[in-house]
Design an enzyme around this catalytic site. Structure first.
Site, PDB file in Angstrom:
ATOM      1  N   LYS A  53       3.829 -27.823   9.705  1.00 26.78           N
ATOM      2  CA  LYS A  53       2.434 -27.724   9.271  1.00 26.78           C
ATOM      3  C   LYS A  53       1.831 -29.123   9.088  1.00 26.78           C
ATOM      4  O   LYS A  53       0.700 -29.389   9.496  1.00 26.78           O
ATOM      5  CB  LYS A  53       2.344 -26.901   7.974  1.00 26.78           C
ATOM      6  CG  LYS A  53       2.598 -25.418   8.223  1.00 26.78           C
ATOM      7  CD  LYS A  53       2.769 -24.587   6.963  1.00 26.78           C
ATOM      8  CE  LYS A  53       3.194 -23.167   7.362  1.00 26.78           C
ATOM      9  NZ  LYS A  53       3.441 -22.256   6.241  1.00 26.78           N
ATOM     10  N   GLN A  97       4.261 -22.755  -0.082  1.00 27.95           N
ATOM     11  CA  GLN A  97       5.201 -22.055   0.805  1.00 27.95           C
ATOM     12  C   GLN A  97       6.002 -21.028   0.012  1.00 27.95           C
ATOM     13  O   GLN A  97       6.485 -21.314  -1.084  1.00 27.95           O
ATOM     14  CB  GLN A  97       6.133 -23.101   1.446  1.00 27.95           C
ATOM     15  CG  GLN A  97       7.019 -22.595   2.550  1.00 27.95           C
ATOM     16  CD  GLN A  97       6.267 -22.275   3.837  1.00 27.95           C
ATOM     17  OE1 GLN A  97       5.141 -22.708   4.054  1.00 27.95           O
ATOM     18  NE2 GLN A  97       6.899 -21.503   4.697  1.00 27.95           N
ATOM     19  N   ASP A 120      -4.146 -19.699   3.254  1.00 29.60           N
ATOM     20  CA  ASP A 120      -3.233 -18.623   3.691  1.00 29.60           C
ATOM     21  C   ASP A 120      -3.937 -17.265   3.712  1.00 29.60           C
ATOM     22  O   ASP A 120      -3.434 -16.322   4.326  1.00 29.60           O
ATOM     23  CB  ASP A 120      -2.067 -18.502   2.698  1.00 29.60           C
ATOM     24  CG  ASP A 120      -0.824 -19.257   3.127  1.00 29.60           C
ATOM     25  OD1 ASP A 120      -0.575 -19.343   4.332  1.00 29.60           O
ATOM     26  OD2 ASP A 120      -0.100 -19.736   2.231  1.00 29.60           O
TER      27      ASP A 120
HETATM   28  N1  GUN Z   1       6.400 -18.591   4.391  1.00 24.96           N
HETATM   29  C1  GUN Z   1       6.543 -18.130   5.664  1.00 24.96           C
HETATM   30  N2  GUN Z   1       5.339 -18.071   6.278  1.00 24.96           N
HETATM   31  C2  GUN Z   1       4.419 -18.487   5.373  1.00 24.96           C
HETATM   32  C3  GUN Z   1       3.010 -18.654   5.416  1.00 24.96           C
HETATM   33  O1  GUN Z   1       2.334 -18.382   6.423  1.00 24.96           O
HETATM   34  N3  GUN Z   1       2.433 -19.129   4.284  1.00 24.96           N
HETATM   35  C4  GUN Z   1       3.146 -19.410   3.160  1.00 24.96           C
HETATM   36  N4  GUN Z   1       2.498 -19.857   2.084  1.00 24.96           N
HETATM   37  N5  GUN Z   1       4.456 -19.272   3.093  1.00 24.96           N
HETATM   38  C5  GUN Z   1       5.091 -18.813   4.193  1.00 24.96           C
END
Ligand code: GUN
Length: 286
Positions: A53, A97, A120
């Site tokens: 990311k 996350q 998100d």
């Molecule tokens: N863990 C796995 N995929 C994601 C996501 O798209 N966002 C977040 N915050 N955690 C994740």
């Protein structure tokens, strides 16, 4: 042969748009969009996702900050950090996350993020906005599915869609997005009766079950569009794992179009995250 929907190419093209938007914002005197990513603990998979990311932000000109916190971080400390980020004018997007360590209530943490910075799209305010068709920030993976569908069929009005899987992160939001696009949606799950029969009626199938190759060739109507959200590791030849989706890809070549795994929905998630960050930054500076 079904058209193979190239998620990597669609994600690249979305990144190009996002990059141009960032450049135009900065040239117009706006603050450069900023994303803060929080990782608590040392889960190796999460570590890789967070690094991807952050690298992706740099590619499109988004300023990113990482907070890597030890697994013993208390819930109060994490909530304190989120309160500071909510108040910061340099932070337009906040992503914490998941999964979080067991002693932290993930729901409390996700709900503490300012909905305007919730890139998100997990906060109940954004879920409510999606369900009522009143804007908000849309969650990344399901929005990525819609964007892939629209590369094949821009107008989805009146189509019959079957979503298999009712999770909060994919199944339910993708069903709401398809409804908003004018589809007639069936939201199926593990208790659904005659799933193959329902699938055979569908113009669009979105599979998000986590069950490897569950959707068989004879479930798919000729000419249907199939979006495969699954990423499952299977033991392959020479002892190496291979990735398979929730759809038996080789059996659905009579479909109009299908997303491969890998290289379908997967690459879209981060591209939409970046686009959401720019959307949040723009809304904040208006
Ligand atoms: N863990 C796995 N995929 C994601 C996501 O798209 N966002 C977040 N915050 N955690 C994740």
């Amino acid at each position: 042969m079904a058209e193979r929907i190239d998620g990597r190419a669609v994600a690249r093209s979305l990144d190009e748009t996002t990059k141009s938007e960032v450049e135009a914002m900065v040239a117009g005197g706006m603050t450069r969009p900023g994303l803060t990513v929080i990782l608590v603990g040392d889960d190796p998979a999460s570590d890789v996702y967070v690094s991807h990311k952050v690298t992706a932000c740099a590619r499109v000109g988004i300023r990113s900050t990482e907070h890597r916190l030890p697994a013993e971080t208390s819930e109060d400390e994490l909530l304190g950090l989120i309160a500071r980020l909510n108040a910061s004018e340099h932070v337009h997007g906040i992503l914490c996350q998941v999964p979080l360590p067991g002693h932290i209530d993930a729901r409390k943490v996700l709900e503490a993020i300012d909905p305007a910075k919730d890139v998100d799209g997990f906060h109940p305010v954004n879920v409510g906005r999606l369900s009522t068709g009143t804007g908000g920030i849309w969650p990344c993976t399901p929005f990525g599915c819609i964007k892939l569908l629209q590369t094949v069929q821009p107008d989805l009005t009146g189509m019959d869609a079957l979503v298999i899987g009712r999770s909060n992160i994919v199944g339910k939001p993708v069903a709401m997005m398809l409804t908003a696009q004018g589809c007639t949606v069936t939201l199926a799950h593990s208790k659904t009766r005659d799933l193959p029969g329902k699938a055979r009626q569908a113009d669009i199938i979105v599979a998000a079950t986590g069950i490897p190759e569950m959707v068989k060739g004879d479930w798919v109507k000729p000419g249907a569009i199939v979006i495969d959200v699954g990423i499952n590791r299977q033991p392959g030849e020479n002892g190496k794992d291979r990735l398979v989706g929730d759809v038996a890809f080789a059996e659905v070549q009579h479909a109009r179009a299908v997303t491969p795994v890998p290289g379908g929905v997967g690459p879209m998630t981060i591209a939409v995250l970046l686009a959401n960050t720019v959307q949040a930054a723009r809304a904040w500076q208006k």
